[in-house]
Design an enzyme around this catalytic site. Structure first.
Site, PDB file in Angstrom:
ATOM      1  CG  MET A   1      30.065  -7.470  63.833  1.00 19.88           C
ATOM      2  SD  MET A   1      28.664  -7.651  62.693  1.00 19.88           S
ATOM      3  CE  MET A   1      28.974  -9.294  62.014  1.00 19.88           C
ATOM      4  CG  HIS A   2      33.726  -7.613  60.073  1.00 25.90           C
ATOM      5  ND1 HIS A   2      32.917  -8.666  59.716  1.00 25.90           N
ATOM      6  CD2 HIS A   2      32.996  -6.490  59.846  1.00 25.90           C
ATOM      7  CE1 HIS A   2      31.752  -8.198  59.285  1.00 25.90           C
ATOM      8  NE2 HIS A   2      31.774  -6.897  59.363  1.00 25.90           N
TER       9      HIS A   2
ATOM     10  CG  ASP B   1      28.718  -3.536  65.648  1.00 26.54           C
ATOM     11  OD1 ASP B   1      28.320  -4.332  64.765  1.00 26.54           O
ATOM     12  OD2 ASP B   1      29.610  -2.692  65.424  1.00 26.54           O
TER      13      ASP B   1
END
Length: 489
Positions: free
Chosen positions: A79-80, A236
């Protein structure tokens, strides 16, 4: 059959499950992280695509004639990260990853600019999230920022390569700090605080719903049918939750991967930013979740193995042979090699061994690392409890779940039963395949069942008592480090 693709930080994993939900075959390709300066962590998005093509080739060979039976694809990913594309869809710079901590100053700026950040996005501004990264680019690389036409999350860059559409799911988008998490839609106000607008954002869909179809050239190259559905997928951890059947309120799991995550399912949006707890959308409709996140978990063991030129298998065997006496006198390890999120929100935190002597050997160091990660998870559990979440037991997934010693150590530290599952190490890739199955019309009750229990680890009360004393010392050491930095040491 269904194909699951999980874009991790250190590896891209792929697997195929059959109509009974059993894993048919799996493949993985390692990835590298570039760290050109302190606090930086980057990857070239094109390297993900090359690794995926290699993994697909290996998977196709292993599956044989059954490969043609794949009906849908699911995606999971770290992520991110911020993949920045221009108007010609060219990548403007390397992707700034989730464990990059360069944007601490921009977190303060975003908090000042967006008064309703915490109530809308449900989280503190932390350097790991996507929004502060874009403020950093705007400040330090303005010529690049001015050319941004699209911002994609890592797995959604792969999706774009696969289907030609820019789409994301709710769970992954929740980690940007641009999503109105209760409404499950982009927040125009939060985007504007970063100098962006929703035209630069991907279209949103639920993780279990269609999110594109495989385009002809990729289908021919991969030997699959053109137009098969690609699920919205998930970040995830949300995808891992689907793989573990953690979809009902009260379900919880610990992921021991590059990072360490304690994940609890909720039936409503429950923000708790004061505890540095993350509140995100789940990968399924009408579900949310809370997470505590430590930035360095199983990766701390890999770090130690690299330093000692040892294998994880050898070190774990040596740790398991240590006496209780040696364990109780081992050094304490602060696992803050990349700073820390929950509960400290401290990108400047650093790792440390405390209590080294001439008697300290490499097995004792390895034990200290395993224990330090368990203590970091205990800090996360304390933060979740402060946010009103109580857990009765936890599943364990990720690469670290392969160690029975580590699982028992976590059970004893948390004073909670820990459960491992068959195929639990598949994590996000299994959840991604299940999301593909759901997008193809699968019944959630059938698709999202919990995998068979591999082993249960029950906490030992006496060992918990001894570990609690060491945990108290561990927390004091961190506080001393923070106080020293505050005083300019």
């Amino acid at each position: 059959m269904y194909l699951g693709i999980d874009l991790g930080t250190s590896e891209i994993k792929t697997l195929v499950i059959d109509a009974a939900g059993e894993i048919v075959t799996a493949s993985g390709v390692k990835l590298d992280v570039q760290r050109p300066q302190p606090h930086y962590a980057e990857q070239d998005p094109h390297s993900w695509w090359l690794a995926l093509e290699q993994a697909i080739d290996e998977l196709r060979q292993q599956a044989g004639a059954r490969w043609q039976q794949i009906r849908a694809i699911g995606l999971s990913g770290q992520m991110h990260g911020a993949v920045l594309l221009d108007r010609e869809n060219q990548v403007l710079r390397p992707c700034i990853l989730w464990n990059d901590t360069r944007s601490a100053a921009e977190c303060e700026e975003l908090t000042q600019r967006a008064a309703d950040l915490h109530s809308v996005a449900g989280n503190l501004a932390m350097p790991g999230f996507t929004a502060p990264k874009l403020l950093w680019v705007a400040r330090h690389e303005p010529e690049i920022f001015s050319r941004i036409a699209s911002v994609l999350l890592p797995k959604d860059y792969l999706r774009w390569q696969m289907c030609g559409e820019k789409i994301s799911d709710m769970s992954d988008a929740a980690g940007t700090l641009w999503l109105d998490i209760a409404r499950r839609d982009w927040s125009d106000a939060l985007l504007a605080a970063c100098g962006l607008n929703r035209d630069q954002m991907p279209r949103l869909t639920e993780g279990s719903q269609p999110g594109g179809r495989l385009q002809a050239d990729v289908a021919r190259r991969w030997g699959l049918q053109e137009g098969i559905v690609i699920a919205g997928g998930g970040g995830d951890n949300a995808a891992s939750a689907v793989g573990l059947g953690a979809i009902e309120p009260g379900d919880a799991f610990i992921s021991l991967g590059t990072s360490g995550v304690l994940f609890a399912v909720n039936d409503r949006f429950r923000p708790a930013p004061a505890s540095a707890v993350h509140a995100f959308c789940h990968a399924l409709p009408d579900r949310w979740h809370q997470m505590s996140v430590m930035l360095t978990a199983a990766s701390s063991l890999r770090w130690l193995c690299d330093l000692l030129n040892a294998t994880e298998t050898d070190l774990l065997a040596e740790v398991a042979a240590l006496s209780e006496t040696v364990q109780r006198s081992a050094p304490l390890f602060l696992p803050y090699l990349s700073g820390e999120r929950t509960p400290h929100n401290d990108p400047q935190a650093t790792g440390a061994f405390h209590g080294l002597t001439h008697a300290t050997n490499r097995a004792a160091l390895a034990y200290s690392v395993l224990e330090g990660v368990a203590f970091g998870i205990a800090d996360g559990l304390q933060a979740l409890r402060a946010a009103g979440t109580e857990l009765e037991s936890c599943s364990l997934t990720g690469g670290g779940a392969r160690s029975g010693f580590w699982a028992q150590l976590i059970a004893d530290t948390l004073d909670l039963p820990i459960v491992t599952h068959q195929g639990g190490e598949a994590g996000g890739a299994l959840g991604a395949a299940r999301l593909g199955w759901l997008a193809d019309g699968g019944d959630p009750a059938e698709v999202c069942r919990k995998p068979a229990v591999l082993r249960r680890y029950l906490p030992n009360a006496l060992r918990h008592h001894h570990l609690q004393r060491r945990l108290d010392h561990f927390r004091l050491l961190y506080q001393q480090q923070r106080d020293a930095r505050a005083s300019g040491f």
